[in-house]
Design a protein around this motif. Sequence first.
Motif, PDB file in Angstrom:
ATOM      1  N   VAL A 168       5.355 -15.168 -22.211  1.00  0.00           N
ATOM      2  CA  VAL A 168       5.362 -15.342 -21.762  1.00  0.00           C
ATOM      3  C   VAL A 168       4.702 -15.318 -19.773  1.00  0.00           C
ATOM      4  O   VAL A 168       5.810 -15.944 -19.629  1.00  0.00           O
ATOM      5  CB  VAL A 168       4.878 -17.064 -22.064  1.00  0.00           C
ATOM      6  CG1 VAL A 168       3.676 -17.707 -21.642  1.00  0.00           C
ATOM      7  CG2 VAL A 168       5.163 -17.489 -23.549  1.00  0.00           C
ATOM      8  N   ASN A 169       4.130 -14.890 -19.992  1.00  0.00           N
ATOM      9  CA  ASN A 169       3.595 -15.096 -18.469  1.00  0.00           C
ATOM     10  C   ASN A 169       3.286 -16.555 -17.203  1.00  0.00           C
ATOM     11  O   ASN A 169       3.296 -17.433 -18.621  1.00  0.00           O
ATOM     12  CB  ASN A 169       2.924 -14.063 -17.749  1.00  0.00           C
ATOM     13  CG  ASN A 169       1.140 -14.416 -19.327  1.00  0.00           C
ATOM     14  OD1 ASN A 169       1.099 -15.414 -18.817  1.00  0.00           O
ATOM     15  ND2 ASN A 169      -0.080 -13.393 -18.498  1.00  0.00           N
ATOM     16  N   HIS A 170       3.558 -17.019 -16.664  1.00  0.00           N
ATOM     17  CA  HIS A 170       3.799 -17.847 -15.679  1.00  0.00           C
ATOM     18  C   HIS A 170       2.536 -17.711 -15.561  1.00  0.00           C
ATOM     19  O   HIS A 170       1.951 -18.967 -15.050  1.00  0.00           O
ATOM     20  CB  HIS A 170       5.032 -17.773 -14.590  1.00  0.00           C
ATOM     21  CG  HIS A 170       5.433 -18.821 -14.251  1.00  0.00           C
ATOM     22  ND1 HIS A 170       6.160 -19.523 -12.951  1.00  0.00           N
ATOM     23  CD2 HIS A 170       4.179 -20.913 -14.053  1.00  0.00           C
ATOM     24  CE1 HIS A 170       6.256 -20.490 -12.659  1.00  0.00           C
ATOM     25  NE2 HIS A 170       5.244 -20.424 -13.239  1.00  0.00           N
ATOM     26  N   ASN A 179       0.896 -20.907 -16.511  1.00  0.00           N
ATOM     27  CA  ASN A 179       1.070 -21.597 -18.160  1.00  0.00           C
ATOM     28  C   ASN A 179       2.099 -22.703 -18.033  1.00  0.00           C
ATOM     29  O   ASN A 179       3.017 -22.808 -17.072  1.00  0.00           O
ATOM     30  CB  ASN A 179       1.482 -20.410 -18.778  1.00  0.00           C
ATOM     31  CG  ASN A 179      -0.088 -19.670 -18.965  1.00  0.00           C
ATOM     32  OD1 ASN A 179      -1.012 -20.007 -19.505  1.00  0.00           O
ATOM     33  ND2 ASN A 179       0.313 -18.624 -18.876  1.00  0.00           N
ATOM     34  N   PRO A 180       2.073 -23.382 -19.111  1.00  0.00           N
ATOM     35  CA  PRO A 180       3.065 -24.414 -19.039  1.00  0.00           C
ATOM     36  C   PRO A 180       4.609 -24.463 -19.411  1.00  0.00           C
ATOM     37  O   PRO A 180       4.566 -24.399 -20.767  1.00  0.00           O
ATOM     38  CB  PRO A 180       2.407 -25.576 -19.984  1.00  0.00           C
ATOM     39  CG  PRO A 180       2.076 -24.891 -20.601  1.00  0.00           C
ATOM     40  CD  PRO A 180       1.031 -23.839 -20.057  1.00  0.00           C
ATOM     41  N   ILE A 181       5.225 -23.170 -18.827  1.00  0.00           N
ATOM     42  CA  ILE A 181       6.092 -22.947 -18.943  1.00  0.00           C
ATOM     43  C   ILE A 181       7.966 -23.615 -19.599  1.00  0.00           C
ATOM     44  O   ILE A 181       8.482 -23.343 -20.065  1.00  0.00           O
ATOM     45  CB  ILE A 181       6.982 -21.974 -18.065  1.00  0.00           C
ATOM     46  CG1 ILE A 181       7.008 -22.369 -16.560  1.00  0.00           C
ATOM     47  CG2 ILE A 181       5.553 -21.136 -18.174  1.00  0.00           C
ATOM     48  CD1 ILE A 181       7.448 -20.729 -15.450  1.00  0.00           C
ATOM     49  N   ILE A 197      10.285 -15.119 -18.907  1.00  0.00           N
ATOM     50  CA  ILE A 197       8.947 -15.864 -18.114  1.00  0.00           C
ATOM     51  C   ILE A 197       8.886 -14.454 -17.064  1.00  0.00           C
ATOM     52  O   ILE A 197       9.534 -14.331 -16.104  1.00  0.00           O
ATOM     53  CB  ILE A 197       9.565 -17.192 -17.313  1.00  0.00           C
ATOM     54  CG1 ILE A 197       9.401 -18.311 -18.371  1.00  0.00           C
ATOM     55  CG2 ILE A 197       7.792 -17.329 -16.336  1.00  0.00           C
ATOM     56  CD1 ILE A 197       8.313 -17.754 -19.541  1.00  0.00           C
ATOM     57  N   ASP A 198       7.389 -13.833 -17.686  1.00  0.00           N
ATOM     58  CA  ASP A 198       6.900 -12.655 -16.768  1.00  0.00           C
ATOM     59  C   ASP A 198       6.162 -13.190 -15.316  1.00  0.00           C
ATOM     60  O   ASP A 198       5.005 -14.424 -15.317  1.00  0.00           O
ATOM     61  CB  ASP A 198       5.813 -12.496 -17.483  1.00  0.00           C
ATOM     62  CG  ASP A 198       5.383 -10.695 -16.275  1.00  0.00           C
ATOM     63  OD1 ASP A 198       5.734 -10.871 -14.844  1.00  0.00           O
ATOM     64  OD2 ASP A 198       4.322 -10.486 -16.915  1.00  0.00           O
ATOM     65  N   GLY A 199       7.177 -13.853 -13.999  1.00  0.00           N
ATOM     66  CA  GLY A 199       6.865 -14.129 -12.934  1.00  0.00           C
ATOM     67  C   GLY A 199       5.941 -13.737 -12.019  1.00  0.00           C
ATOM     68  O   GLY A 199       6.415 -13.849 -10.878  1.00  0.00           O
ATOM     69  N   ALA A 200       5.508 -11.878 -12.373  1.00  0.00           N
ATOM     70  CA  ALA A 200       4.956 -11.126 -11.385  1.00  0.00           C
ATOM     71  C   ALA A 200       3.734 -11.567 -10.766  1.00  0.00           C
ATOM     72  O   ALA A 200       3.567 -11.667  -9.953  1.00  0.00           O
ATOM     73  CB  ALA A 200       4.767 -10.168 -12.462  1.00  0.00           C
ATOM     74  N   ASP A 216      16.072 -18.344 -19.540  1.00  0.00           N
ATOM     75  CA  ASP A 216      16.572 -16.861 -20.001  1.00  0.00           C
ATOM     76  C   ASP A 216      16.900 -15.501 -19.426  1.00  0.00           C
ATOM     77  O   ASP A 216      17.678 -15.549 -18.818  1.00  0.00           O
ATOM     78  CB  ASP A 216      17.240 -17.143 -22.000  1.00  0.00           C
ATOM     79  CG  ASP A 216      17.092 -18.361 -22.435  1.00  0.00           C
ATOM     80  OD1 ASP A 216      18.288 -19.353 -22.631  1.00  0.00           O
ATOM     81  OD2 ASP A 216      15.851 -18.800 -22.748  1.00  0.00           O
ATOM     82  N   PHE A 217      15.377 -15.217 -19.062  1.00  0.00           N
ATOM     83  CA  PHE A 217      15.356 -13.925 -18.582  1.00  0.00           C
ATOM     84  C   PHE A 217      14.064 -14.878 -17.183  1.00  0.00           C
ATOM     85  O   PHE A 217      13.162 -14.928 -17.980  1.00  0.00           O
ATOM     86  CB  PHE A 217      15.727 -13.082 -19.250  1.00  0.00           C
ATOM     87  CG  PHE A 217      15.987 -13.104 -20.161  1.00  0.00           C
ATOM     88  CD1 PHE A 217      17.369 -12.281 -19.507  1.00  0.00           C
ATOM     89  CD2 PHE A 217      15.656 -13.322 -21.205  1.00  0.00           C
ATOM     90  CE1 PHE A 217      17.853 -11.691 -21.061  1.00  0.00           C
ATOM     91  CE2 PHE A 217      16.854 -12.905 -21.891  1.00  0.00           C
ATOM     92  CZ  PHE A 217      17.915 -12.297 -21.917  1.00  0.00           C
ATOM     93  N   TYR A 218      13.780 -14.154 -16.402  1.00  0.00           N
ATOM     94  CA  TYR A 218      12.241 -13.842 -15.553  1.00  0.00           C
ATOM     95  C   TYR A 218      12.594 -13.013 -14.769  1.00  0.00           C
ATOM     96  O   TYR A 218      13.340 -12.567 -14.341  1.00  0.00           O
ATOM     97  CB  TYR A 218      12.547 -15.119 -14.210  1.00  0.00           C
ATOM     98  CG  TYR A 218      11.572 -15.739 -13.944  1.00  0.00           C
ATOM     99  CD1 TYR A 218      10.962 -17.385 -14.366  1.00  0.00           C
ATOM    100  CD2 TYR A 218      11.405 -14.678 -12.501  1.00  0.00           C
ATOM    101  CE1 TYR A 218       9.614 -17.592 -13.724  1.00  0.00           C
ATOM    102  CE2 TYR A 218       9.667 -16.082 -11.917  1.00  0.00           C
ATOM    103  CZ  TYR A 218       9.223 -16.978 -12.687  1.00  0.00           C
ATOM    104  OH  TYR A 218       8.023 -17.559 -12.414  1.00  0.00           O
ATOM    105  N   VAL A 219      11.489 -12.559 -14.644  1.00  0.00           N
ATOM    106  CA  VAL A 219      11.087 -11.383 -14.036  1.00  0.00           C
ATOM    107  C   VAL A 219      10.066 -11.065 -12.699  1.00  0.00           C
ATOM    108  O   VAL A 219       8.905 -12.340 -13.416  1.00  0.00           O
ATOM    109  CB  VAL A 219      10.767 -10.113 -14.759  1.00  0.00           C
ATOM    110  CG1 VAL A 219      11.755 -10.014 -16.292  1.00  0.00           C
ATOM    111  CG2 VAL A 219       9.378 -10.468 -15.764  1.00  0.00           C
ATOM    112  N   ALA A 220      10.187 -10.227 -11.767  1.00  0.00           N
ATOM    113  CA  ALA A 220       9.119 -10.089 -10.668  1.00  0.00           C
ATOM    114  C   ALA A 220       8.807  -9.326  -9.612  1.00  0.00           C
ATOM    115  O   ALA A 220      10.034  -8.146 -10.435  1.00  0.00           O
ATOM    116  CB  ALA A 220       9.468 -11.004  -9.896  1.00  0.00           C
TER     117      ALA A 220
END
Length: 404
Positions: A168-170, A179-181, A197-200, A216-220
């Motif tokens: 899910v994107n943040h 979003n209510p991550i 979580i897609d934090g771009a 578990d995973f977060y990307v930006a």
Amino acid sequence: MIDIQKIRADFPILNKKVNGKPLVYLDNAATSQKPQVVIDSIVNYYTTINSNIHRGVHTLSQKATDAYEQARIKLQQHFNAKKSYEIILTAGTTHSINIVATGFSSLLKKGDEIIVSAMEHHSNIVPWQMLCERTGAILKVIPMDEVGELLMNGYDALLSNKTKLVFVNHVSNALGTINPIEKIIEKAHKVGAAVLIDGAQSCPHIKPDLQKLNVDFYVASAHKLCGPTGVGILYGKEAWLNKLPPYQGGGEMIKQVTFEKTTYADLPHKFEAGTPNIAGVIAFGTAIDYMNEIGFDNIAAYENELLEYATKKLLSIEGLKIYGTSQHKTAVISFNIGEIHPYDIGSIIDKLGIAVRTGHHCAQPIMDFYNIPGTVRASFSFYNTFEEIDLLYNALIKAKTMLC
């Protein structure tokens, strides 16, 4: 408090004229502008310590390596990762997502289920579709409503012991919805699923605490945080990163190579094959320092003022409709005016020096949900001003007059 004139003086491109008009840059969700200190960081690397990293005993290599790894530590501290080697340096958000999607090819089986949301960027849809094609896993979608919020009851209905991954994107790049991550992560973990979580789109506005989120995973990507293009991060919990196989083979990611067998390096190098964008990573660290000096609380408060002012101003234009009206959103306004095609509006106001984004914003399923071809998207940053919003308003009035 934001000292807007001081901040704007840090960004040389904001003095530029476009089509003879002062640049009004409102396409920050696509990429942010770069302060002089970040530009200087790139120049400094190439003029004073240009060398490959991790491999040389000579002075320049050691200095470059130190600067590169110091940037990794800055990112660890900024995102509050537990270990610096949980920060994998990549070419950007898309690259980061693909590392995880490819890695899970060996962990999923036919009939397993993975979940994305209805408001994802294509970069957080296509890799998972490809993963399903490789493994026989089933892709399910969290529905959304007209306001531009995810339906959490729908999410609950999708979760089961078959769910292995949730993505899910943040923040929605097309709507600005936050979003209510926290709830999404907690619910996924209860059925044993991992979460990416897609934090771009969130990271320019929100400073995430990855340990508190228990994600578990977060990307930006760096380029949306006043850093350079071609750089990003993949955060992964140590245990998960150790489970995933390497994404690419090559130099740096190995421990020992023979023609009979290769063993892989420890984290983070296992996922960092080849020569990286050294100057870009160092400049990413500089950009993080710059934004933290301003303060993310200050940034969020000022951008919220811009959002409220712009929303009220634009809604006074007859026929203008905003898509994405959640109470929880960042400084993004996606809109259309009557039946006018968004491309036509974008083209006209560009002649007046105003840069916005038009189209589906790599989020075509959202546009299909609203049954529209796309939107005009104005996205604000902490270096934008209320006067620029007034200029946008005036330009839209002129475009509407010309096109109606």
